[in-house]
Write a protein that holds these residues in place. Structure first.
Motif, PDB file in Angstrom:
ATOM      1  N   GLN A 158     -31.342  31.415   6.518  1.00 24.89           N
ATOM      2  CA  GLN A 158     -31.771  31.511   7.831  1.00 24.89           C
ATOM      3  C   GLN A 158     -32.599  32.819   7.918  1.00 24.89           C
ATOM      4  OE1 GLN A 158     -28.519  30.849  10.631  1.00 24.89           O
ATOM      5  NE2 GLN A 158     -29.569  31.770  12.268  1.00 24.89           N
ATOM      6  N   LEU A 159     -33.694  32.960   8.056  1.00 22.29           N
ATOM      7  CA  LEU A 159     -34.381  34.227   8.105  1.00 22.29           C
ATOM      8  C   LEU A 159     -34.115  34.934   9.563  1.00 22.29           C
ATOM      9  CD1 LEU A 159     -37.875  33.221   6.867  1.00 22.29           C
ATOM     10  CD2 LEU A 159     -36.151  34.311   5.701  1.00 22.29           C
ATOM     11  N   PRO A 160     -34.088  36.316   9.562  1.00 20.54           N
ATOM     12  CA  PRO A 160     -33.784  37.098  10.747  1.00 20.54           C
ATOM     13  C   PRO A 160     -34.516  36.556  11.888  1.00 20.54           C
ATOM     14  CG  PRO A 160     -34.157  38.730   8.782  1.00 20.54           C
ATOM     15  CD  PRO A 160     -34.573  37.211   8.501  1.00 20.54           C
ATOM     16  N   GLY A 161     -34.108  36.254  12.892  1.00 20.67           N
ATOM     17  CA  GLY A 161     -34.513  35.921  14.347  1.00 20.67           C
ATOM     18  C   GLY A 161     -34.472  34.484  14.236  1.00 20.67           C
ATOM     19  N   ASP A 189     -35.809  38.887   0.625  1.00 19.55           N
ATOM     20  CA  ASP A 189     -34.711  37.967   0.523  1.00 19.55           C
ATOM     21  C   ASP A 189     -33.528  38.227   1.492  1.00 19.55           C
ATOM     22  OD1 ASP A 189     -35.941  36.744  -1.778  1.00 19.55           O
ATOM     23  OD2 ASP A 189     -34.964  38.313  -2.975  1.00 19.55           O
ATOM     24  N   GLU A 190     -33.447  38.966   2.346  1.00 20.11           N
ATOM     25  CA  GLU A 190     -32.584  39.388   3.628  1.00 20.11           C
ATOM     26  C   GLU A 190     -32.645  38.179   4.354  1.00 20.11           C
ATOM     27  OE1 GLU A 190     -33.551  42.806   5.492  1.00 20.11           O
ATOM     28  OE2 GLU A 190     -32.664  44.299   3.899  1.00 20.11           O
ATOM     29  N   GLY A 191     -31.257  37.819   4.781  1.00 19.98           N
ATOM     30  CA  GLY A 191     -31.180  36.802   5.920  1.00 19.98           C
ATOM     31  C   GLY A 191     -29.888  36.343   5.879  1.00 19.98           C
ATOM     32  N   VAL A 192     -29.467  35.166   6.551  1.00 22.35           N
ATOM     33  CA  VAL A 192     -28.325  34.559   6.389  1.00 22.35           C
ATOM     34  C   VAL A 192     -28.182  33.514   5.633  1.00 22.35           C
ATOM     35  CG1 VAL A 192     -26.603  33.469   8.006  1.00 22.35           C
ATOM     36  CG2 VAL A 192     -27.841  35.611   8.872  1.00 22.35           C
ATOM     37  N   TYR A 193     -27.284  33.305   4.662  1.00 21.40           N
ATOM     38  CA  TYR A 193     -27.429  32.216   3.820  1.00 21.40           C
ATOM     39  C   TYR A 193     -25.799  31.436   4.072  1.00 21.40           C
ATOM     40  CZ  TYR A 193     -30.899  34.501   0.872  1.00 21.40           C
ATOM     41  OH  TYR A 193     -32.075  35.087   0.391  1.00 21.40           O
ATOM     42  N   SER A 194     -26.030  30.194   3.922  1.00 20.11           N
ATOM     43  CA  SER A 194     -24.760  29.310   4.430  1.00 20.11           C
ATOM     44  C   SER A 194     -24.601  28.281   3.179  1.00 20.11           C
ATOM     45  CB  SER A 194     -24.878  28.685   5.856  1.00 20.11           C
ATOM     46  OG  SER A 194     -26.216  27.946   5.816  1.00 20.11           O
ATOM     47  N   CYS A 195     -23.174  28.071   2.871  1.00 20.56           N
ATOM     48  CA  CYS A 195     -23.027  27.067   1.737  1.00 20.56           C
ATOM     49  C   CYS A 195     -22.075  25.949   2.532  1.00 20.56           C
ATOM     50  CB  CYS A 195     -22.020  27.751   0.848  1.00 20.56           C
ATOM     51  SG  CYS A 195     -21.249  26.575  -0.369  1.00 20.56           S
ATOM     52  N   HIS A 196     -22.647  24.839   2.410  1.00 19.22           N
ATOM     53  CA  HIS A 196     -22.037  23.495   3.115  1.00 19.22           C
ATOM     54  C   HIS A 196     -21.582  22.851   2.076  1.00 19.22           C
ATOM     55  CE1 HIS A 196     -24.210  24.544   7.030  1.00 19.22           C
ATOM     56  NE2 HIS A 196     -24.925  24.894   6.244  1.00 19.22           N
ATOM     57  N   LEU A 197     -20.308  22.372   2.446  1.00 18.14           N
ATOM     58  CA  LEU A 197     -19.380  21.588   1.459  1.00 18.14           C
ATOM     59  C   LEU A 197     -19.261  20.329   2.247  1.00 18.14           C
ATOM     60  CD1 LEU A 197     -17.037  24.105  -0.228  1.00 18.14           C
ATOM     61  CD2 LEU A 197     -19.401  23.370  -0.986  1.00 18.14           C
ATOM     62  N   HIS A 198     -19.462  19.239   1.793  1.00 17.53           N
ATOM     63  CA  HIS A 198     -19.330  17.868   2.443  1.00 17.53           C
ATOM     64  C   HIS A 198     -18.676  16.852   1.599  1.00 17.53           C
ATOM     65  CE1 HIS A 198     -21.505  19.046   6.061  1.00 17.53           C
ATOM     66  NE2 HIS A 198     -22.503  19.444   4.960  1.00 17.53           N
ATOM     67  N   HIS A 250     -24.202  37.204   4.951  1.00 19.07           N
ATOM     68  CA  HIS A 250     -25.054  38.048   5.496  1.00 19.07           C
ATOM     69  C   HIS A 250     -25.659  39.187   4.378  1.00 19.07           C
ATOM     70  CE1 HIS A 250     -24.334  36.956   9.869  1.00 19.07           C
ATOM     71  NE2 HIS A 250     -23.231  36.735   9.326  1.00 19.07           N
ATOM     72  N   VAL A 251     -26.775  38.888   3.925  1.00 15.98           N
ATOM     73  CA  VAL A 251     -27.191  39.518   2.804  1.00 15.98           C
ATOM     74  C   VAL A 251     -28.370  40.723   3.430  1.00 15.98           C
ATOM     75  CG1 VAL A 251     -28.548  39.204   0.851  1.00 15.98           C
ATOM     76  CG2 VAL A 251     -26.918  37.421   1.466  1.00 15.98           C
ATOM     77  N   SER A 252     -28.001  41.688   2.838  1.00 15.43           N
ATOM     78  CA  SER A 252     -29.134  43.045   3.004  1.00 15.43           C
ATOM     79  C   SER A 252     -29.460  43.509   1.733  1.00 15.43           C
ATOM     80  CB  SER A 252     -28.273  43.987   4.296  1.00 15.43           C
ATOM     81  OG  SER A 252     -27.253  44.464   3.518  1.00 15.43           O
ATOM     82  N   VAL A 253     -30.680  44.153   1.824  1.00 18.85           N
ATOM     83  CA  VAL A 253     -31.116  44.706   0.355  1.00 18.85           C
ATOM     84  C   VAL A 253     -31.391  46.045   0.768  1.00 18.85           C
ATOM     85  CG1 VAL A 253     -32.982  44.780  -1.254  1.00 18.85           C
ATOM     86  CG2 VAL A 253     -32.132  42.420  -0.063  1.00 18.85           C
ATOM     87  N   GLY A 254     -30.767  46.779  -0.198  1.00 14.83           N
ATOM     88  CA  GLY A 254     -30.866  48.488  -0.048  1.00 14.83           C
ATOM     89  C   GLY A 254     -31.965  49.012  -0.991  1.00 14.83           C
ATOM     90  N   PRO A 255     -32.126  50.253  -0.884  1.00 17.19           N
ATOM     91  CA  PRO A 255     -33.130  50.842  -1.917  1.00 17.19           C
ATOM     92  C   PRO A 255     -32.934  50.485  -3.369  1.00 17.19           C
ATOM     93  CG  PRO A 255     -31.791  52.354  -0.944  1.00 17.19           C
ATOM     94  CD  PRO A 255     -31.403  51.309  -0.202  1.00 17.19           C
ATOM     95  N   PRO A 256     -33.898  50.657  -4.162  1.00 17.96           N
ATOM     96  CA  PRO A 256     -33.440  50.326  -5.730  1.00 17.96           C
ATOM     97  C   PRO A 256     -32.528  51.618  -6.226  1.00 17.96           C
ATOM     98  CG  PRO A 256     -35.645  50.790  -5.286  1.00 17.96           C
ATOM     99  CD  PRO A 256     -35.155  50.662  -4.060  1.00 17.96           C
TER     100      PRO A 256
END
Length: 435
Positions: A211-214, A267-276, A289-295
């Motif tokens: 899920q991209l920001p916004g 690659d920043e955004g909200v990732y979700s793992c669905h188990l069914h 919630h993934v955020s990318v910092g400086p190298p």
């Protein structure tokens, strides 16, 4: 009239238990809607590898070879009499017959044969006797899906038709039935987990969304679909499919973690793992919630120097250098100094209090001494009366005079001598004449 009322109460209890079972299923996340079981914040430097961990042992794929032993229901009876014993009444498997453990109950105690199809596992007891009293428990087990449920019903037996009734005591249903009648102890669970699955390998699936920001959750992009049968589907551009992947042994290890290599700000955004697991009624979702910092800054430390024996300038004498280093006071140092100051002030306060208490105590003792002296001063003058002669003698003894000549000194000494005895010669002569 009484019988109709009993039937109405029975239906109300059955509807209540069905509603409770449905609510429990909704709360446990076994409906079609995924339930969020975890939410995590992950931050990693650009260019590194990120691992979004998603584990679930309930999703581990094991072939259900003993289907008749995986789903089972059994009724137990706990007697509250003097024996306080527990006994198995009957049990039933999904693909087997019923087993009755006591010969006395054969033909008298039973359960519907269609229980695993319609979810009605109620126990029917014919010709109720006094020995049937106790607490009955309906135990539903699904070993393959790791699901266990228990429903309790209390059965009381009476000989008076007026006492026959059914009610809820806050924890379980209580049935008060007449001796010799037939009673049905309810145990209903119509959840889909108790229905037979056609192809179980199609029932288990794991998919990752981004899920991209916004962007809202319902418009998230699908990344990967992974089925227990081994089928894998990846979505998006080729470079995205190469950098995001799941292990091929996910269903054998229960590890459905997503590995993102060469992490970038895009690659920043909200990732979700669905188990069914539709057969077991499992629907879970974990959010990251993934955020990318400086190298990371490369290590620019100087290369190791030469050994002393290899350095040509080893014999050179270096001029000593004095380097003044000013270290800023640490916050802990300030707190330590403040502690010393407070301890000193506390010690001074204790000393001042001790001095004040001692001075008050001394003043109190002096006041008591003055009171005693005033009491002694009230003694009457008669207690200190002295004879004139004694006073005179004392005054003469204590007198210290400086005499001008020897005549005065002799007179003074003569005055200290006792006065001469006066003798009457006439009386003395008369005494001798009489003798």
């Amino acid at each position: 009239m009484e019988t109709a009322r009993v039937h109405v109460i029975t239906r109300i209890l059955l509807l209540f238990q069905i509603a409770v079972a449905f609510l429990c299923a909704v709360v446990s996340g076994q409906t079609g809607e995924s339930v969020v079981v975890g939410e995590y914040n992950i931050s990693a430097p650009a260019g590194s590898e990120a691992v979004l961990q998603c584990h679930s042992q309930r999703m581990v794929w094991t072939q259900d070879r003993l289907k008749d032993r995986q789903r089972v229901v059994h009724w137990d009876l706990f007697r509250s009499g003097p024996d306080y014993s527990m006994e198995r009444v009957l049990d039933m498997f999904s693909a087997g017959d019923q087993r009755i453990y006591n010969g006395y109950n054969k033909g008298r105690v039973s359960m519907p044969m269609t229980a695993f199809n319609d979810g009605n596992f109620s126990l029917v007891i014919k010709d109720v006797a006094m020995s049937d009293r106790g607490i009955y428990s309906c135990n539903l087990h699904h070993h393959y899906c790791h699901l266990y449920e228990t429903i309790k019903v209390q059965l009381n037996v009476t000989k008076s038709p007026r006492k026959e009734r059914r009610f809820w005591d806050g924890e379980k249903a209580v049935f008060v039935v007449l001796v010799g009648s037939t009673v049905v102890l309810p145990c209903v669970n119509r959840h889909p987990v108790w229905t037979e699955a056609h192809r179980e390998e199609e029932q288990q699936v794991v998919h990752w969304d981004r899920q991209l920001p916004g962007v809202r959750h319902d418009r998230a992009d699908r990344l990967i679909d992974l089925y227990a049968s081994g089928e894998r589907r990846q979505y998006g551009p080729l470079f995205l499919r190469r950098k995001m992947n799941i292990s091929g042994e996910a269903f054998s290890l229960g590890d459905f973690s997503l590995i993102i290599s060469d992490l970038r700000p895009l690659d920043e955004g909200v990732y979700s793992c669905h188990l069914h697991h539709h057969y077991c009624g499992l629907h879970e979702r974990r959010i990251f919630h993934v955020s990318v910092g400086p190298p990371l800054v490369p290590d620019q430390s100087p290369a190791p120097g030469l050994l002393p024996q290899d350095d040509p300038n080893t014999n050179m004498v270096e001029v000593p250098r004095v380097i003044n280093v000013i270290l800023p006071e640490h916050r802990g140092h300030f707190l330590q100094q403040l502690g010393y100051i407070l301890a000193t002030l506390l010690l001074l306060a204790l000393i001042a209090i001790t001095v004040i208490l001692l001075s008050r105590r001394c003043k109190k003792r002096g006041l008591e001494y003055d009171l005693r002296r005033s009491e002694r001063g009230n003694v009457t003058a008669n207690d200190f009366e002295m004879g004139v002669t004694e006073l005179k003698v004392c005054n003469q003894e204590e007198m210290r005079l400086d005499y001008k000549n020897n005549i005065l000194k002799e007179k003074a000494e003569m005055s200290k001598l006792p006065s001469p005895k006066v003798i009457d010669l006439d009386k003395e002569m008369e005494k001798k004449a009489w003798k």
